[in-house]
Design a protein around this motif. Structure first.
Motif, PDB file in Angstrom:
ATOM      1  N   ALA A  72       0.790  -0.992   0.006  1.00 41.20           N
ATOM      2  CA  ALA A  72      -0.118   0.173  -0.004  1.00 41.20           C
ATOM      3  C   ALA A  72       0.756   1.266  -0.100  1.00 41.20           C
ATOM      4  N   ALA A  94      -0.955   2.550   5.824  1.00 43.95           N
ATOM      5  CA  ALA A  94      -0.563   2.550   4.243  1.00 43.95           C
ATOM      6  C   ALA A  94       0.427   3.732   4.152  1.00 43.95           C
ATOM      7  N   LEU A 134      -8.618   3.630  -0.520  1.00 41.72           N
ATOM      8  CA  LEU A 134      -8.664   2.309   0.368  1.00 41.72           C
ATOM      9  C   LEU A 134     -10.080   2.405   1.010  1.00 41.72           C
ATOM     10  N   TYR A 170      -9.176  -2.992   2.122  1.00 48.30           N
ATOM     11  CA  TYR A 170      -7.763  -2.912   2.442  1.00 48.30           C
ATOM     12  C   TYR A 170      -7.539  -3.719   3.924  1.00 48.30           C
TER      13      TYR A 170
END
Ligand code: ZN
Lengths: 200, 93, 895
Positions: free
Chosen positions: C113, C140, C159, C166
């Motif tokens: 991510a 992330a 996300l 996620y």
């Protein structure tokens, strides 16, 4: 064949877990009639079966045809009298269940044609799993794709759930009917309830 | 786990299948007329190639159908699957 | 941020909830974490994440886990850890955590991510695809967090989209063919202890993605110089990140670099209040752009730049923590020592190629990036970001892995910190002729420790290249294997523990067996009652009692586990004639017949009794373990060889529950259970079937015997199985009805010489070998296996054949599997040739002594011959006999 309830015992004794007001409900629906039907879909026998049942059997594996409701929890729907559901398990193989007297309906066809109709009401039991988390619970054990676009309502499939062979039928929104083999039903119950606790 | 393409059900996990050895090894018509060598060839000898091979599988936990499928014995890649007594698709090689 | 308390090596500290343990220790001024595993060298933290090589700890709190990098542990209240010194150990307590597994199908799986992963997620989400983003960190941002930069809000918002899932703290551990990945999600370790106790600690995800985007980023790597392992020596992006977040135990830093990342980190250190004494750059000449950006920037901050130089050695204070750094010019012997308590190394980036190599993709060497990168795009997989060589800002790295070292320096210049593997070890491998990374790895153990060479792999290849004058890609290729990071076995097991590890199949009568206290025997997945001991009774006594009851009174057995196949169609008889060695098409309706099945090789494959229910309707029984195999077998012939046959097979194993009542008094009991049934021999013959109401339910009663005794098998729909059993028990009470289990069944059938497929056979016995020539039809043109009976090997003399064995000492039960040698003379000098082995062996109530079945070479012709069985403590002598021990004339089956 009518069940002699005073002598009969279902594999899970009508067990129930969770509830309709919870994220998931799991319950056995005991003594559900079921039949394995084998017939060549390209034969006159098939047409005779369709005529006798009054239901067009799908010829695509994984499709369900029905004229009744088979789950208890689906709101407003009550099992119709003389209802039949046909789950297409193979190119010449259907699992028939419902309130209709399927054996009586097909008895004349059996005499005239090459078909096989086998009572498997005791071979499998029926477990209903319902609720917003039903799919999540199943996906802990079920390798196949449960996304609605790949396994929509009235799709069915055979496979292994927690290594136990069964038929799964997506019968309505958030509701799945499982038809496991009776000998695996205790194991399956342990597995399903174990996976459910996190959602309750 | 590999996905094996059942010609009736689509790709499914290999745990649902059982293996049935090389495809297109037909049971001999008049087995009693065969020499020991001919019979042994049918019973024991398979091509076992390195690369693409047509194999027989059964979808035991699913539709229960036996079918044929191309598989690459080097990397387990699956090619097209097909029903018995139908035209064999060309080897993906 | 809230403050939490934790314990490290028995000492209490506090830190910020959620920060890494490494960060918290630095915040508390702890720089010296542990000693190295082999050489007891003081070590601190090197990195930021799973690439950490030094700061390994054993976690004692919570579920406990050995050898975890302190960089990956999120601080929670009450965390207790010990420094590991490279050796893991588990707390001596049971882990009561739950572990589970989940399957997920998705259009696109994005691994990572960071910026490029989020961009990929956005692209596919925009196309309407379902996307899962799995990232092993708590938040992330990926590489941006290494640079201390915020993640653009519009990327983070991806996300939250409906078609994007996620999963943070989720490490993709393995990648396999066909878009299949396995990941582990850490779900509870970072939470306070009062979380939902039923929540699984680690969930193992099995993901099937149509396409997988690998956006796995890169690790920074170190340089190899003398004493490069002291506490206070860190990767530069790690040092800059810790210090910028306020975890700063350092005063003066030296930054040694091969690229522009070192400059960025020098600036961050400076801004966080660390005095940067010098940036030491191996590059003398750099591009104009680098001059204008990186070099100008540190100049503006007054940071000294030493060009064309690198670190060659370091010194430590009395405790072992870094105190100074020795700089050497690349092209001269000039040396300079600078006092510093932090040495930040920027040795270049190493993209995380692991997942790509798992599926056989070979990384390629980029001279420009000084890195192995993976540029790949196929149906199943594509790569992006740093993995694909997109390093963002132009780092302009030099291809440099460390200075030239003297032999003495090589002893303390570490290539693989965890293995304490040094440049000297490495050099010995090269001098011994090793050139391939695979050989050097095995010679030195580099890359074989906990981190599996995450950072040392590329460094080693670079060093080999430097040593022999080749580019790293000429040395070999990086290959890794799953799992990406170490994981508890419990996580891999998921829910497959205890009861759920393998299905237990049970009959409708199982609850009765359990309540009666019968120990269970596993027969495949089935649970079958083994014997039914009375209080205080041994197994031996119970089995003798059960056997006697069957031979003299009446016993009852649950035979529900037998495989059953319903066969229908006008060609079923013809089909069965091909499947079985004996004739079935002539069987009369209502009759049963025992049959033997062989493979095409003529070897016995399964057996059982098949009943003709009506003209075109048959019911086959198989062995308990053989049901699925036999059904596959029947279908194979029907579907692939004889599709013209009108035959359908349906499994009914669990449809029918079978209760066998066995023994001379079974007729009386049967009469009581089914008053309407005429149970006389005249109207209900051996092998005949009758439909009748039994205890109020419709049943098929069959006169089949697996013991030689008069017996009735009551077959009912399985929902009535327990009712029938209970009726048998109550109706038979005054007949002393005796439930018996699998052991007694085995003894009784062995006394009659009945084989069990799988016990007397192992796939190499023909019917002849089992003395069952009587069951092989001479009339049929063909059946499966027939042609093989005349093969030279199956027809030869001397094959192992089924016989009985009686030990001279009747109180001795020969162990099953024991080898038999010819002649009674136990003193024959070795080598002694064995002539066979025991397949079944029991004590018999009927015989009043022990007996056995055996497979003996040419055994049928050797009856009466003396044999010996050498055991560890004695030599047992005995004699070969017929395999039928009880009622050779079959007089008992009719009562
Ligand atoms: Zn299939």
């Amino acid at each position: 064949m009518t069940v002699k309830l005073e002598f009969a015992k279902s594999p899970l004794g009508g067990a129930k877990f969770g509830g309709t007001d919870k994220a998931v409900l799991i319950q056995e629906v005991p003594f559900t009639p079921g039949f394995d039907l084998r017939v060549n879909p390209d034969s006159p026998a098939f047409l005779a079966v369709v005529a006798a049942l009054g239901l067009v059997l799908p010829t695509t594996v994984g499709k369900v045809a029905r004229n009744n409701a088979d789950c208890i929890v689906s709101e407003g729907e009550k099992p119709a009298e003389n209802g039949i559901s046909a789950l297409t398990l193979g190119p010449d193989w259907w699992y028939l269940t419902g309130t209709a007297d399927i054996q009586a309906l097909l008895a004349p066809v059996q005499i005239a044609h090459h078909i096989s109709l086998v009572d498997v009401s005791s071979q499998r039991t029926k477990i209903e799993i319902y609720g917003p988390s039903a799919k999540d619970v199943l996906s802990h054990y079920w390798e196949q794709d449960l996304r609605d676009e790949h396994f929509p309502i009235d799709a069915c499939s055979q496979g292994l759930l927690a290594k136990a062979p069964l038929i799964m039928w997506h019968c309505c929104e958030n509701c799945y009917l499982l038809f496991p083999r009776a000998s695996f039903s205790r194991h399956l119950w342990t597995a399903l309830t174990d996976a459910s606790v996190e959602y309750l | 786990m590999l996905h094996i393409p059942c010609p009736y059900c689509g790709p499914r996990d290999e745990t649902e299948f059982h293996y049935g050895s090389e495809a297109h090894v037909a049971y001999p018509e008049n087995s009693s007329n065969l020499t020991d060598e001919e019979w042994a060839k049918f019973v024991f000898i398979r091509s076992n190639p390195k690369g693409w091979m047509a194999e027989r599988w059964v979808h035991s936990a699913g539709c229960r159908r036996w079918f044929n499928v191309w598989r690459n014995t080097i990397n387990h890649e699956f090619g097209p699957s097909y029903k018995p007594f139908t035209q064999q698709p060309k080897s993906p090689a | 941020m809230s403050t939490v308390n934790f314990t490290f090596d028995g000492k209490q500290y506090s830190g910020e909830k959620g920060e890494s343990l490494a960060s918290a220790l630095l915040r508390n001024g702890v720089v010296y974490f542990t000693d190295s595993s082999y050489k007891d060298r003081p070590r601190g933290v090197m990195g930021l994440w799973v690439e950490e090589t030094n700061a390994l700890v054993n976690v004692d709190s919570g579920a406990g886990e050995p050898l975890k990098p302190a960089t990956t542990i999120e601080l929670v209240e009450g965390l207790v850890v010990r420094s590991a010194q490279g050796v893991g150990d588990l707390p001596d307590t049971r882990d009561n955590s739950r572990y589970d597994k989940a399957n997920r199908h998705v259009d696109v799986l994005v691994v990572g991510a960071g910026t490029s992963g989020l961009e990929a997620a956005k692209k596919f989400s925009d196309q309407g695809k379902s996307v899962i983003v799995m990232d092993d960190k708590p938040a992330a941002g990926g590489h941006l967090t290494y640079l201390g930069q915020p993640v653009p809000a519009e990327l983070l918002a991806v996300l939250d989209r409906a078609n994007v899932t996620y999963l943070p703290r989720t490490t993709v551990q393995g990648m396999y063919d066909q878009g299949y990945s396995v990941a582990t999600e850490r779900r509870t370790d970072h939470l306070d202890s009062n979380v939902h106790t039923e929540m699984s600690r680690i969930r193992t995800w099995h993901v099937r993605a149509d396409h997988t985007v690998l956006a796995t980023g890169a690790f920074q790597r170190h340089l190899v110089f003398a004493n490069n392992d002291r506490p206070g020596i860190m990767l530069s992006h790690a040092a800059a990140t810790y210090v910028s977040n306020g975890a700063n135990p350092f005063n003066t830093a030296v930054v040694v670099t091969v690229d522009n990342q070192g400059y960025r980190d020098a600036i961050r250190l400076h801004k966080a209040g660390v005095k940067v004494a010098a940036v030491v750059d191996i590059r003398k000449k750099v591009s104009k752009a680098t001059k204008k950006s990186s070099r100008k920037a540190i100049e503006a901050l007054g940071i000294r730049l030493i060009k064309g130089a690198t670190v060659v050695d370091t010194s430590a204070n009395l405790v072992g923590i870094l105190s100074s750094v020795t700089i050497g010019q690349a092209k001269s012997d000039l040396r300079e020592t600078i006092t510093a308590d932090l040495l930040a190394i920027s040795g270049g980036w190493t993209p995380v190629v692991h997942l790509a190599t798992f599926i056989g993709i070979k990384p390629t060497w980029s001279e420009k990036r000084a890195a192995f990168v993976v540029k790949h795009h196929s149906q199943f997989v594509s790569t992006t970001g740093m993995l694909a060589g997109d390093f963002g800002d132009d780092d302009e790295p030099a291809v440099f892995f460390g200075p030239k070292l003297t032999a003495e320096q090589g002893l303390v210049a570490f290539v693989d910190y965890q293995r304490d593997a040094t440049y000297r070890d490495f050099k010995r491998a090269i001098d011994a002729g090793m050139r391939s990374i695979e050989h050097v790895k095995r010679y030195t153990a580099i890359g074989t420790a906990h981190d599996q060479g995450k950072t040392s792999g590329t460094v080693t290849m670079g060093l080999i290249g430097q040593a022999i004058g080749k580019a790293p890609d000429e040395i070999g290729s990086l290959t890794f294997r799953p799992p990406y990071i170490s994981i508890p076995f419990a996580a891999l097991a998921g829910r497959d523990r205890g009861l759920l590890s393998d299905p237990e199949r049970t009959t409708p009568i199982h609850s009765w067996h359990v309540a009666s206290g019968a120990p269970m025997e596993d027969v495949g997945q089935w649970k079958r009652p083994w014997y039914f001991p009375k209080s205080g009774e041994t197994m031996h006594a119970a089995v003798l009692r059960e056997c006697a009851a069957v031979r003299e009174g009446v016993g009852v057995m649950d035979a529900s586990t037998l495989g059953k196949i319903d066969i229908q169609g006008k060609d079923a008889g013809q089909f069965l004639d091909m499947i079985y060695t004996n004739m079935f098409s002539t069987l009369k309706v209502g009759m049963s017949r025992y049959g033997l099945m062989c493979g095409i090789d003529g070897m016995v494959f399964d057996d059982g009794v098949t009943t003709r229910i009506s003209e075109n309707h048959w019911l086959m029984t198989t062995t308990t373990g053989g049901a699925a195999k036999v059904l596959d077998w029947l279908e194979e012939w029907l579907q692939t060889e004889w599709p013209h046959l009108e035959v359908y097979c349906t499994s009914v194993t669990e449809q029918i529950s079978t209760v066998a009542i066995v023994g001379p008094k079974s007729r009386e009991l049967m009469k009581r259970l089914a008053p309407s049934l005429d149970v006389s021999n005249e109207s209900f013959a051996f092998m005949e079937n009758k439909h009748a109401d039994v205890a109020g339910v419709p049943a098929r009663v069959a006169r089949i015997s697996f013991s030689g005794e008069l017996a009735y098998e009551i077959n009912v729909p399985a929902i009535y199985g327990l009712h029938i059993w209970e009726s048998v028990m109550s109706q038979g009470a005054d007949l002393n009805i005796t439930p018996y289990g699998t052991e007694t069944m085995h003894v009784l059938r062995a006394e009659k010489g009945f084989v069990i497929v799988g016990q007397e056979t192992d796939g190499t016995q023909t019917p002849d070998d089992l003395d069952m020539n009587w069951i092989v039809s001479k009339k049929k043109d063909d059946f499966i296996g027939k042609r093989s009976f005349s093969r030279a090997d199956t027809a030869r003399e001397g094959r192992h054949q089924l016989v009985g064995i009686l030990a001279d000492d009747g109180s001795y039960v020969i162990p099953e599997g024991a080898y038999i040698v010819a002649g009674a003379d136990a003193n024959t000098p070795p080598p002694v040739k064995h002539i066979g082995y025991i397949t079944s062996s029991y004590d018999s109530a009927a015989l009043g002594r022990s007996f056995a079945l055996a497979l003996v070479a040419n055994g049928l012709a050797r009856k009466g011959e003396k044999i010996a069985i050498p055991m560890a403590d004695r030599v047992v002598t005995g004699v070969i006999t017929d395999s039928v021990f009880v009622d050779k004339e079959n007089t008992r089956r009719d009562g």
